[in-house]
Scaffold this active site. Structure first.
Site, PDB file in Angstrom:
ATOM      1  N   GLU A 273       0.827  -1.222   0.000  1.00 57.35           N
ATOM      2  CA  GLU A 273       0.000   0.000   0.000  1.00 57.35           C
ATOM      3  C   GLU A 273       0.855   1.264   0.000  1.00 57.35           C
ATOM      4  OE1 GLU A 273      -2.166  -0.455   3.645  1.00 57.35           O
ATOM      5  OE2 GLU A 273      -3.495  -1.979   2.832  1.00 57.35           O
ATOM      6  N   ARG A 276       3.310   7.607  -0.206  1.00 59.97           N
ATOM      7  CA  ARG A 276       4.346   8.630  -0.341  1.00 59.97           C
ATOM      8  C   ARG A 276       5.416   8.270  -1.363  1.00 59.97           C
ATOM      9  NH1 ARG A 276       5.583  11.846   4.133  1.00 59.97           N
ATOM     10  NH2 ARG A 276       4.727  10.163   5.412  1.00 59.97           N
ATOM     11  N   CYS A 342      -2.905  33.553   9.460  1.00 62.12           N
ATOM     12  CA  CYS A 342      -2.711  34.227  10.744  1.00 62.12           C
ATOM     13  C   CYS A 342      -2.419  33.214  11.852  1.00 62.12           C
ATOM     14  CB  CYS A 342      -3.923  35.069  11.068  1.00 62.12           C
ATOM     15  SG  CYS A 342      -4.113  36.343   9.823  1.00 62.12           S
ATOM     16  N   TYR A 371       0.496  13.841   0.487  1.00 55.37           N
ATOM     17  CA  TYR A 371       0.020  14.529   1.693  1.00 55.37           C
ATOM     18  C   TYR A 371       0.158  16.043   1.552  1.00 55.37           C
ATOM     19  CZ  TYR A 371       0.495   9.713   3.172  1.00 55.37           C
ATOM     20  OH  TYR A 371       0.406   8.351   3.229  1.00 55.37           O
TER      21      TYR A 371
HETATM   22  N1  LLP Z   1      -1.636   1.975   4.427  1.00 53.35           N
HETATM   23  C1  LLP Z   1      -2.144   2.435   5.589  1.00 53.35           C
HETATM   24  C2  LLP Z   1      -3.044   1.586   6.344  1.00 53.35           C
HETATM   25  C3  LLP Z   1      -1.796   3.712   6.047  1.00 53.35           C
HETATM   26  O1  LLP Z   1      -2.287   4.148   7.201  1.00 53.35           O
HETATM   27  C4  LLP Z   1      -0.925   4.520   5.289  1.00 53.35           C
HETATM   28  C5  LLP Z   1      -0.561   5.874   5.724  1.00 53.35           C
HETATM   29  C6  LLP Z   1      -0.442   4.014   4.052  1.00 53.35           C
HETATM   30  C7  LLP Z   1      -0.804   2.730   3.677  1.00 53.35           C
HETATM   31  C8  LLP Z   1       0.474   4.789   3.160  1.00 53.35           C
HETATM   32  O2  LLP Z   1       1.683   5.045   3.774  1.00 53.35           O
HETATM   33  P1  LLP Z   1       2.891   5.703   2.950  1.00 53.35           P
HETATM   34  O3  LLP Z   1       3.364   4.693   1.917  1.00 53.35           O
HETATM   35  O4  LLP Z   1       2.389   6.922   2.319  1.00 53.35           O
HETATM   36  O5  LLP Z   1       3.923   5.974   3.967  1.00 53.35           O
HETATM   37  N2  LLP Z   1       0.167  12.751   6.684  1.00 53.35           N
HETATM   38  C9  LLP Z   1       1.426  12.117   7.010  1.00 53.35           C
HETATM   39  C10 LLP Z   1       1.446  10.664   6.637  1.00 53.35           C
HETATM   40  C11 LLP Z   1       0.341   9.855   7.260  1.00 53.35           C
HETATM   41  C12 LLP Z   1       0.353   8.420   6.822  1.00 53.35           C
HETATM   42  C13 LLP Z   1      -0.848   7.712   7.285  1.00 53.35           C
HETATM   43  N3  LLP Z   1      -0.988   6.380   6.808  1.00 53.35           N
HETATM   44  C14 LLP Z   1       2.555  12.900   6.351  1.00 53.35           C
HETATM   45  O6  LLP Z   1       2.281  13.889   5.682  1.00 53.35           O
HETATM   46  O7  LLP Z   1       3.714  12.564   6.542  1.00 53.35           O
END
Ligand code: LLP
Length: 418
Positions: A273, A276, A342, A371
């Protein structure tokens, strides 16, 4: 790797000067590279070639419909966490058999939608949720395909706000309680157990946490087998980091080199999954310098994009590289790049040494494809910005900039105030 490069002194998105896009679309704006998205997705797909697998892009990183369509067209699935994301994934043409659905708080309506759509599986996060899904599936006279999200208690050594696999986190079912939860699931007549799911955190820059977590999950699958529960899908979540600054995160190939030998003993379909690592460096956020000011302690560059457009620096103190759209040789100055919101916490970058900028110049906040837009808001009643996708020499507006009238969409003045 990305496709935002200088040609002479001018920043390009693929083969288009960023300046040209801003002249047409305005500022601020998110700009995505079609090429980078595709290359990153293919890097995953190729790395796991030979192993039955499904790459389910995490929509929370970037859910622009054109981005989703691009990924779906190339064989990508979707990891969704809400009815809205399920809707977007389906609209973009992601096959339902490539959609997994996680999240600790699925509502009845969302569960009904996903059951009717016949998604690949629900990643269930608690026994209460399991009971609810069983009941709703019963009412619809169907069986819900499920995995349990287990929390393997592994420290991914990342920012605490984006670390999800530790004991104290709200996510998943503690691994020591997993067997009893699977036994409960087996007793529930309207559930079909298909898999195990884990996701330990995001922006992980070493392989080891993935290996440690996977070891625990495989052991769990083997133990479940002795209880007569066969696991078909191993969903190892997302989490691979990207270079924002000085990080050297592993390539998907390194992940597959570590993971694939561990799977030899089983006959699993592997689900990943990533969010990023596919989207992050496929996008930049471009904003214009409005004013500059010198305080005794600090210099500030005030730009027209703020924390409502790109929240990561304010929320996580996250580092994003900042590049001028046109390089210059002026004197270097140390400054904070701040937005118009602000709030003292409204900054895009702090203590950056950049060649002095002039008012009206454009800068790119790098690595903003994940994100970025998805976490943006209308705070301070600022319309959300436009999104553009570049492909070679062409660029396409893939979301119009909101207008002021969008700020009152859906709102109503009650009669007594008319
Ligand atoms: N699968 C699940 C169940 C997740 O909770 C997440 C991310 C992903 C996959 C994807 O993860 P990635 O490959 O993107 O690391 N807003 C935060 C990141 C929050 C991630 C939440 N879950 C940021 O801007 O760093």
């Amino acid at each position: 790797m990305h496709d935002f490069k200088y040609i002479k002194s001018e920043l390009y998105a693929e083969d288009v000067p960023v300046k040209k896009i801003v002249e047409a679309v305005g500022s601020p704006v998110y700009i995505y590279s079609h090429n980078t998205f595709l290359r990153h997705f293919n890097a995953y797909n190729d790395a796991f070639n030979g192993q039955p697998h499904t790459i389910c892009f995490a929509l929370k990183a970037n859910s622009n419909p054109a981005v989703l369509r691009l990924l779906a067209k190339n064989g990508c699935g979707a990891d969704v966490v809400s009815g809205g994301e399920l809707y977007l994934a389906r609209k973009a043409g992601v096959p339902v058999k490539k959609i997994v659905y996680a999240g600790v708080g699925k509502t009845e309506d969302e569960i009904v939608q996903a059951l009717k759509a016949r998604i690949l599986m629900f990643n269930i996060e608690s026994s209460d949720e399991m009971i609810a899904i069983n009941e709703i599936a019963g009412k619809l006279k169907t069986k819900a395909p499920i995995a349990l999200r287990v929390n393997p208690d592994i420290d991914p050594k990342t920012h605490p706000y984006i670390s999800t696999g530790l004991k104290e986190s709200k996510f998943g079912i503690p691994i020591e309680n997993a067997i009893e939860h699977y036994k409960l699931a087996r007793k529930l007549p309207n559930l079909e157990i298909l898999g195990i799911h884990k996701h330990i955190g995001s922006q992980i820059t070493t392989i080891q946490p993935f290996i440690d977590a996977l070891k625990k999950i495989i052991l769990l699958a083997q133990t479940l087998k002795t209880h007569g529960i066969d696991i078909k899908h191993l969903d190892i979540g997302g989490g691979l980091g990207i270079p924002y600054h000085n990080e050297h995160p592993p390539h998907p190939k390194e992940l597959s080199n570590a993971v694939l030998p561990m799977l030899e003993s089983g006959n699993f379909n592997l689900i990943l999954e990533p969010g990023r690592s596919i989207a992050g460096n496929a996008g930049i956020f471009v904003t214009k310098v409005l004013y500059q000011k010198q305080h005794p302690e600090k210099e500030f560059v005030i730009v027209d994009g703020g924390m409502n457009d790109l929240l990561r620096p304010s929320l996580y103190n996250a580092y994003h590289g900042v590049l001028p759209i046109r390089k210059n040789n002026r004197k270097k100055v140390l400054s904070d790049i701040v937005g118009p919101i602000c709030e003292s916490g409204d900054f895009l970058a702090t203590n950056r040494e950049l060649n002095r900028l002039s008012n009206g110049e454009l800068i790119a906040v790098m690595s903003s494809g994940a994100y970025g837009f998805t976490m943006s808001s209308n705070y301070n009643s600022r319309p959300r910005v436009a999104e553009v996708m570049v492909k070679g020499r062409n660029f396409y507006i893939v979301r119009e900039r909101e207008q002021y009238k969008d700020l009152i969409k859906g709102s109503k003045i009650p009669d007594f105030l008319k």
